[in-house]
Write a protein that holds these residues in place. Structure first.
Motif, PDB file in Angstrom:
ATOM      1  N   ASN A  51       0.842  -1.187   0.000  1.00 31.01           N
ATOM      2  CA  ASN A  51       0.000   0.000   0.000  1.00 31.01           C
ATOM      3  C   ASN A  51       0.882   1.243   0.000  1.00 31.01           C
ATOM      4  O   ASN A  51       1.999   1.228   0.520  1.00 31.01           O
ATOM      5  N   GLY A  52       0.358   2.316  -0.564  1.00 28.85           N
ATOM      6  CA  GLY A  52       1.093   3.570  -0.573  1.00 28.85           C
ATOM      7  C   GLY A  52       0.184   4.743  -0.295  1.00 28.85           C
ATOM      8  O   GLY A  52      -1.026   4.683  -0.556  1.00 28.85           O
ATOM      9  N   VAL A  53       0.736   5.829   0.251  1.00 32.23           N
ATOM     10  CA  VAL A  53      -0.034   7.050   0.497  1.00 32.23           C
ATOM     11  C   VAL A  53       0.756   8.244  -0.030  1.00 32.23           C
ATOM     12  O   VAL A  53       1.961   8.162  -0.292  1.00 32.23           O
ATOM     13  N   GLU A  54       0.068   9.369  -0.168  1.00 30.24           N
ATOM     14  CA  GLU A  54       0.715  10.585  -0.662  1.00 30.24           C
ATOM     15  C   GLU A  54       1.682  11.152   0.371  1.00 30.24           C
ATOM     16  O   GLU A  54       1.498  10.983   1.577  1.00 30.24           O
ATOM     17  N   ARG A  55       2.682  11.851  -0.129  1.00 30.94           N
ATOM     18  CA  ARG A  55       3.601  12.553   0.766  1.00 30.94           C
ATOM     19  C   ARG A  55       2.906  13.758   1.387  1.00 30.94           C
ATOM     20  O   ARG A  55       2.170  14.466   0.694  1.00 30.94           O
ATOM     21  N   PRO A  56       3.150  14.011   2.666  1.00 25.89           N
ATOM     22  CA  PRO A  56       2.606  15.242   3.274  1.00 25.89           C
ATOM     23  C   PRO A  56       3.216  16.481   2.608  1.00 25.89           C
ATOM     24  O   PRO A  56       4.305  16.425   2.030  1.00 25.89           O
ATOM     25  N   LYS A  57       2.512  17.585   2.749  1.00 25.10           N
ATOM     26  CA  LYS A  57       2.975  18.827   2.115  1.00 25.10           C
ATOM     27  C   LYS A  57       3.961  19.601   2.976  1.00 25.10           C
ATOM     28  O   LYS A  57       4.532  20.591   2.533  1.00 25.10           O
ATOM     29  N   LYS A  58       4.151  19.153   4.236  1.00 27.40           N
ATOM     30  CA  LYS A  58       5.133  19.823   5.091  1.00 27.40           C
ATOM     31  C   LYS A  58       5.771  18.810   6.034  1.00 27.40           C
ATOM     32  O   LYS A  58       5.345  17.657   6.114  1.00 27.40           O
ATOM     33  N   ASN A  59       6.807  19.267   6.715  1.00 25.85           N
ATOM     34  CA  ASN A  59       7.543  18.415   7.651  1.00 25.85           C
ATOM     35  C   ASN A  59       6.826  18.398   9.005  1.00 25.85           C
ATOM     36  O   ASN A  59       6.631  19.439   9.626  1.00 25.85           O
ATOM     37  N   TYR A  60       6.457  17.195   9.467  1.00 22.38           N
ATOM     38  CA  TYR A  60       5.763  17.073  10.741  1.00 22.38           C
ATOM     39  C   TYR A  60       6.637  16.431  11.826  1.00 22.38           C
ATOM     40  O   TYR A  60       6.121  15.991  12.846  1.00 22.38           O
ATOM     41  N   GLY A  61       7.942  16.388  11.608  1.00 25.18           N
ATOM     42  CA  GLY A  61       8.807  15.749  12.581  1.00 25.18           C
ATOM     43  C   GLY A  61       9.515  16.694  13.531  1.00 25.18           C
ATOM     44  O   GLY A  61      10.151  16.258  14.492  1.00 25.18           O
ATOM     45  N   GLU A  62       9.394  17.991  13.298  1.00 28.73           N
ATOM     46  CA  GLU A  62      10.209  18.957  14.028  1.00 28.73           C
ATOM     47  C   GLU A  62       9.892  19.025  15.522  1.00 28.73           C
ATOM     48  O   GLU A  62      10.773  19.257  16.340  1.00 28.73           O
ATOM     49  N   ASN A  63       8.629  18.841  15.895  1.00 29.62           N
ATOM     50  CA  ASN A  63       8.233  19.032  17.292  1.00 29.62           C
ATOM     51  C   ASN A  63       8.083  17.731  18.076  1.00 29.62           C
ATOM     52  O   ASN A  63       7.627  17.754  19.221  1.00 29.62           O
ATOM     53  N   ILE A  64       8.439  16.612  17.479  1.00 25.29           N
ATOM     54  CA  ILE A  64       8.254  15.336  18.163  1.00 25.29           C
ATOM     55  C   ILE A  64       9.107  15.288  19.436  1.00 25.29           C
ATOM     56  O   ILE A  64      10.315  15.517  19.404  1.00 25.29           O
ATOM     57  N   GLY A  65       8.446  15.029  20.559  1.00 25.79           N
ATOM     58  CA  GLY A  65       9.137  14.942  21.840  1.00 25.79           C
ATOM     59  C   GLY A  65       9.506  16.273  22.453  1.00 25.79           C
ATOM     60  O   GLY A  65      10.152  16.320  23.501  1.00 25.79           O
TER      61      GLY A  65
END
Length: 222
Positions: A27-41
């Motif tokens: 299965n595949g999904v679209e890439r997000p339009k922005k980076n959502y990893g910056e605030n993790i933790g």
């Protein structure tokens, strides 16, 4: 077409298909339009969550058992479960009776579940069985570290000690250990976050899925 190698092996072993007419395309999904990893933790609230039906397959009561242990240890930790299902009323009665509904939130149906998922610091799955869950792939696209039950499908989305960890089905203590380890180790959490996206880019984008499907249909004789 099988969506995971585990599913393919099951079909072959049980004589549902043969090797000549069976193939695996993830299965595949679209890439997000922005980076959502910056605030993790790095937020005041540390959110561990899932997006799933509230039913037997997804094993919501193991999710609750894991959450109960951790929210009692860490006041800044919160668990969120997005989804509707036949067990939702039972789950919420239990949470209310034990005064847990503010720290372990089952929010039911949501029009935009991915908007909630974007706030997760870790994505968890307690499923008893899977094929190849879209919600976990979407979590990877949002750079979420993964802690998943070790079942078909889930175990092809996690590379242990790379982008997450796998725990035996219903093994509350093992899941708690992995979640607690990541909660206490921001560099490790960040590493798993970045690697989740790398693995997503390599294997689980919509582009990759469409390319493989197109190649298959171009090669098929009717």
């Amino acid at each position: 077409i099988n969506v995971s190698f585990g599913e393919n092996n099951y079909a072959l072993t049980n004589g549902i298909v043969n090797a000549r007419n069976s193939i695996v395309i993830y299965n595949g999904v679209e890439r997000p339009k922005k980076n959502y990893g910056e605030n993790i933790g790095r937020k005041k609230k540390f959110i561990i969550g899932t997006v799933a039906r509230v039913d037997h397959q997804k094993d919501p009561f193991t999710f609750i058992k894991i959450a109960e242990i951790l929210v009692k240890r860490y006041p800044e930790m919160e668990f969120v479960y997005v989804g509707d299902g036949p067990l939702l009323s039972e789950v919420n009665r239990y949470l209310k009776a034990n005064n847990l509904e503010k720290r372990i939130r089952f929010i039911g149906f949501h029009n935009s579940p991915m908007e909630v998922m974007k706030e997760f610091d870790i994505y968890i799955s307690t499923s008893l069985y899977e094929g190849l869950p879209y919600s976990v792939i979407e979590a990877m696209s949002f750079k979420k570290p993964l802690v998943l039950s070790n079942v078909i499908g889930n175990n092809e989305l996690v590379v242990p000690n790379y982008n997450g960890e796998l725990f035996p089905v219903k093994s509350v203590d093992t899941a708690v250990y992995y979640l607690e380890t990541l909660f206490k180790d921001l560099p490790l959490l960040s590493k798993y976050s970045e690697n989740s996206y790398r693995l997503f880019e390599e294997k689980f984008t919509l582009d990759v899925m469409i390319r493989k499907l197109t190649n298959l249909y171009n090669q098929t004789e009717y």
